[in-house]
Structure formats: C-alpha cells, structure tokens
Design a protein around this motif. Structure first.
Motif, mmCIF file in Angstrom:
data_model
loop_
_atom_site.group_PDB
_atom_site.id
_atom_site.type_symbol
_atom_site.label_atom_id
_atom_site.label_comp_id
_atom_site.label_asym_id
_atom_site.label_seq_id
_atom_site.Cartn_x
_atom_site.Cartn_y
_atom_site.Cartn_z
ATOM 1 N N ASP A 69 0.809 -1.220 0.000
ATOM 2 C CA ASP A 69 0.000 0.000 0.000
ATOM 3 C C ASP A 69 0.850 1.281 0.000
ATOM 4 O O ASP A 69 0.361 2.350 0.367
ATOM 5 C CB ASP A 69 -0.962 -0.001 1.208
ATOM 6 C CG ASP A 69 -2.179 0.887 0.969
ATOM 7 O OD1 ASP A 69 -2.471 1.191 -0.206
ATOM 8 O OD2 ASP A 69 -2.815 1.299 1.960
ATOM 9 N N LYS A 74 2.629 7.397 -0.092
ATOM 10 C CA LYS A 74 1.354 8.060 0.254
ATOM 11 C C LYS A 74 1.598 9.228 1.214
ATOM 12 O O LYS A 74 0.986 10.293 1.079
ATOM 13 C CB LYS A 74 0.375 7.052 0.882
ATOM 14 C CG LYS A 74 -0.193 6.104 -0.150
ATOM 15 C CD LYS A 74 -1.496 5.410 0.222
ATOM 16 C CE LYS A 74 -1.726 5.080 1.628
ATOM 17 N NZ LYS A 74 -2.918 4.208 1.812
ATOM 18 N N SER A 84 -5.138 14.086 3.087
ATOM 19 C CA SER A 84 -4.704 13.105 4.087
ATOM 20 C C SER A 84 -4.277 11.808 3.399
ATOM 21 O O SER A 84 -4.701 11.528 2.267
ATOM 22 C CB SER A 84 -5.828 12.831 5.095
ATOM 23 O OG SER A 84 -6.835 12.073 4.462
ATOM 24 N N GLU A 85 -3.443 11.030 4.077
ATOM 25 C CA GLU A 85 -2.969 9.763 3.490
ATOM 26 C C GLU A 85 -4.140 8.840 3.172
ATOM 27 O O GLU A 85 -4.096 8.071 2.216
ATOM 28 C CB GLU A 85 -2.018 9.054 4.464
ATOM 29 C CG GLU A 85 -0.701 9.765 4.586
ATOM 30 C CD GLU A 85 0.122 9.266 5.765
ATOM 31 O OE1 GLU A 85 0.161 8.050 5.994
ATOM 32 O OE2 GLU A 85 0.726 10.110 6.452
ATOM 33 N N GLU A 86 -5.195 8.917 4.005
ATOM 34 C CA GLU A 86 -6.361 8.038 3.809
ATOM 35 C C GLU A 86 -7.105 8.367 2.516
ATOM 36 O O GLU A 86 -7.940 7.605 2.058
ATOM 37 C CB GLU A 86 -7.357 8.162 4.984
ATOM 38 C CG GLU A 86 -6.850 7.635 6.312
ATOM 39 C CD GLU A 86 -5.761 8.516 6.928
ATOM 40 O OE1 GLU A 86 -5.820 9.766 6.772
ATOM 41 O OE2 GLU A 86 -4.843 7.954 7.552
ATOM 42 N N GLN A 87 -6.782 9.520 1.953
ATOM 43 C CA GLN A 87 -7.463 9.907 0.715
ATOM 44 C C GLN A 87 -6.753 9.380 -0.536
ATOM 45 O O GLN A 87 -7.216 9.617 -1.645
ATOM 46 C CB GLN A 87 -7.538 11.435 0.620
ATOM 47 C CG GLN A 87 -8.521 12.056 1.578
ATOM 48 C CD GLN A 87 -8.669 13.527 1.270
ATOM 49 O OE1 GLN A 87 -8.052 14.370 1.905
ATOM 50 N NE2 GLN A 87 -9.490 13.832 0.273
ATOM 51 N N PRO A 243 -11.994 9.463 1.883
ATOM 52 C CA PRO A 243 -11.310 8.362 2.564
ATOM 53 C C PRO A 243 -12.104 7.046 2.563
ATOM 54 O O PRO A 243 -11.534 5.971 2.358
ATOM 55 C CB PRO A 243 -11.127 8.876 3.996
ATOM 56 C CG PRO A 243 -11.243 10.358 3.904
ATOM 57 C CD PRO A 243 -12.096 10.668 2.720
ATOM 58 N N GLU A 244 -13.420 7.137 2.736
ATOM 59 C CA GLU A 244 -14.203 5.897 2.772
ATOM 60 C C GLU A 244 -14.240 5.245 1.390
ATOM 61 O O GLU A 244 -14.050 4.028 1.254
ATOM 62 C CB GLU A 244 -15.634 6.202 3.255
ATOM 63 C CG GLU A 244 -16.419 4.926 3.499
ATOM 64 C CD GLU A 244 -17.883 5.184 3.863
ATOM 65 O OE1 GLU A 244 -18.238 6.350 4.169
ATOM 66 O OE2 GLU A 244 -18.652 4.210 3.812
ATOM 67 N N SER A 247 -10.943 3.618 0.686
ATOM 68 C CA SER A 247 -10.702 2.346 1.397
ATOM 69 C C SER A 247 -11.564 1.237 0.794
ATOM 70 O O SER A 247 -11.151 0.074 0.770
ATOM 71 C CB SER A 247 -10.917 2.501 2.906
ATOM 72 O OG SER A 247 -12.291 2.454 3.197
#
Ligand SMILES: Cc1ncc(COP(=O)(O)O)c(C=O)c1O
Length: 365
Positions: A69, A74, A84-87, A243-244, A247
């Motif tokens: 990942d 990232k 953000s990294e989650e994005q 982000p959701e 993921s």
C-alpha cells in the motif's frame, strides 16, 4: 471446442489497447535507424537524478516484497497535495486505478459515460466489466461538451470518466465547466477526473479538483508519474478521493500492487520539484515552437493544455505512414474516428524541428 467460447463474451469482444510500438521494433521492421518517438506522450527528459538515486538504493532490496500500500509514497504525496494519506490510493500506473474503479463500480448492463475521442482505456475498462460504454461526441472545436456529458448520464450510469486535459485532443475544461458538471451529475455517479497531464496545464482557471472532494465524496482525481516525472517505464500513479471511498476501492487491489522500484523512484521524483519545472518549461517552449511551425504550414490543431498536439494533416493515415518511414513516429488517429489527424508528442527541441521539417517535406510531395 473453441477456446474463445470459453471466455466471457464481454472479454471476447474487447478490442485490446493499441500501444505505440517500441522504437527498436519499428526500426527493425522498416530497416531504418535514428528514429524519434513522439507517439506516447512521454516526457522528453528522463526522471530526476534524485529518482535515479533512489532507484539504485532500492535495488539492493529486490529479494523482499515491496511495502504494501505504498505507505511512504502516500505520506509524501499527502504532504505535497495537502490531503490526508487516507485519501490516497497508489496504483501500477493510473491505468490500474481506472481498472479498479471499473471493477468496483461497474457491472453488466451498467453504463460508463465519457467524451469521445478520449483516452482509449475508458471503453476497455467499461466493457471488461460487461458494462456499456456511452461515448459523447466532442464539440466542433474538439472540446469536451460538459452539458452533453451530463445529459448522457442515465439511471444505469455508475461512472463518468473525464480526461482533463483530454487525450488525444489536449483540450481542457475550466473551473466553471467542471463545477457545472459536478452539479449536473447525480452524486451516486462516480466522477473520475483523470488528470494525467495536470502538470503541463497552462490555463489559469484549471479546476482545483482536489479541493472539491470534501463536497462531493464520489469525485476521484487520478494523476500519474508517467508523464512530467518521466517514470512511464516503472508504472506508478495515484488516485485521490473521499477516505471511505478510497478504502472501499483499495479492497479490490492486489497486494504489493506498486513495486519497490516504482515506490522509491516516485518518492525521489516528488522530492525534486525543480526537475518538474525544467520538464514543464522545456515542454512549453517545444509546444510553442510546434504551434508556430504548424501555423506556418497552414495546419490546424486543437488548443492543447498537455504535452501533445492533435494536428489536422489531411490524410492522417498516409502522413503518419510517411513520417514513420522517415523515422518520425507519431500516433495515427483513425482508430478514434479522426481520419484527418495525427497526434504528436512534444519532444526535445531538435526532435520537434525534425518533425516540422519532415512534415513540411511530406506535405509538399
Ligand atoms: C488521459 C490518460 N489517463 C491515464 C493514462 C495512463 O497513465 P499511466 O501510465 O499512469 O497508467 C494516460 C496515458 O497515456 C492518459 O493519457
């Protein structure tokens, strides 16, 4: 038994992507040398020395699997893009992200809407899921028609692909059009803003797409290290989204989908904005030279915000072939329904001049 009968019908009917041929192969076929490749929208310079240094260091670890990942890449991207990294989701080229998005959101009888001519992977991504590719013609100036795109969205539409700037025309849409598109298309439709040529854009009002993700969770922005960063050979790109949503899409990716060398080189490249500026400036100067040379030849071309030009030469296939035989490799456009055009990528100054000189000679024959 026919092997083809064993394959899913929508895969059997796929028309494979037609890549530009490698220079070595063409030279062997045609018995020529010293060709120049202006066919695949690659950067005229290699990657940053910092990317090459990172590559060398990483090559000592090739017996190990990559970081899964791409966590450090990232992190660096998140910092550079102020998200953000989650994005972020990294992929083996933005092609892999297009494919992942297709796998996540399209199924049989769904529809993917996109302008046409546009990037050749969009119909492949749609059809490989058994979905319908809804192609919306460009307007008379070969520009993406945002209103017609929005009108083509129906009950079954799951994805809208927008190449901005658009490959193969180089044309782009501005902030007002982009925001109008976002308002007109229902939020249940994933809008993919494919910005592979983002770093080359010259217009001031290019959409600030990353800033709109918080308002529209179904907007995904794709970018790549294949173009201005000069890393096409390593295959690394990324998507930015909610982000959701990111993921969820990441569930479908293969483990270790971005290899060790690609991660390292991309990080090195990202740490050298000076190199990006150098490639961008060289490309803009080359674009201006090509534009003025084409005007002198009385040829029309689409207004480009990328590192290539779509040029109306008359007999597109014929001119493509004659340039090829003289070692100038461009891209024929008949497969996109553009019989009168070729696409040429901006190269080094001497390559651009050779293209113009050879084209002038071939046109006057
Ligand atoms: C509009 C567009 N999107 C995506 C890609 C794929 O780029 P990558 O090398 O990151 O897979 C390209 C490559 O030509 C492109 O033109």
């Amino acid at each position: 038994m026919s092997l083809a009968d064993l394959v899913n019908p929508h895969i059997r009917e796929l028309q494979p992507y037609q890549p530009g041929k490698p220079v070595e192969e063409l030279e062997r076929e045609l018995g020529i040398r010293g060709s120049i490749k202006l066919a695949s929208n690659e950067a005229p310079l290699g990657p940053s020395p910092l990317a090459l240094e990172a590559l060398e260091q990483a090559s000592g670890d090739l017996n190990r699997y990559p970081e899964d990942d791409a966590p450090y890449l990232k992190r660096d991207l998140a910092k550079a893009l102020e998200v953000s990294e989650e994005q972020i989701l990294c992929g083996s080229g933005s092609d892999e992200l297009l494919d992942l998005l297709g796998r996540c959101f399209l199924g049989p009888d769904d529809e993917a809407v996109f302008a046409w001519p546009s990037f050749a992977m969009y119909p492949i991504v749609a059809k490989s899921q058994g979905a319908r590719a809804v192609q919306v013609p460009l307007d008379g100036d070969l520009r993406t028609d945002v209103d017609r795109l929005a009108e083509a969205v129906g009950e079954r539409t799951r994805i809208l692909f927008l190449s901005n700037p658009n490959n193969p025309t180089g044309t782009s849409i501005g902030r007002d059009d982009f925001e109008r598109l976002l308002r007109a298309v229902p939020e249940r439709v994933v809008i993919v803003s494919d910005e592979a040529y983002h770093e080359y854009v010259r217009r001031e009002d290019f959409p600030l797409s990353l800033g709109l993700i918080s308002r529209r969770p179904t907007l995904v922005v794709l970018r790549t290290f294949s173009k201005v960063y000069g890393l096409a050979g390593l295959r690394v790109g990324y998507g930015v989204g909610d982000p959701e949503l990111i993921s969820l899409v990441a569930r479908a990716r293969h483990p270790f989908n971005v290899n060790t060398l690609a991660q390292a080189a991309a990080r090195g490249a990202l740490s050298d904005p000076g190199h990006v500026g150098k490639v961008r400036d060289l490309t803009h100067r080359g674009l201006e030279r090509l534009e003025s040379g084409l005007r002198e030849l009385g040829l029309r071309f689409a207004a480009s915000d990328a590192n290539f030009l779509l040029v109306e030469v008359g007999d597109g296939a014929g001119i493509y072939d004659r340039l090829l035989r003289r070692g100038v490799i461009t891209r024929p456009m008949a497969g996109f329904g553009l019989q009168r055009h070729i696409r040429v990528t901006v190269g080094l100054p001497e390559e651009n001049q050779r293209f113009l000189d050879t084209l002038a000679q071939e046109l006057s024959r």
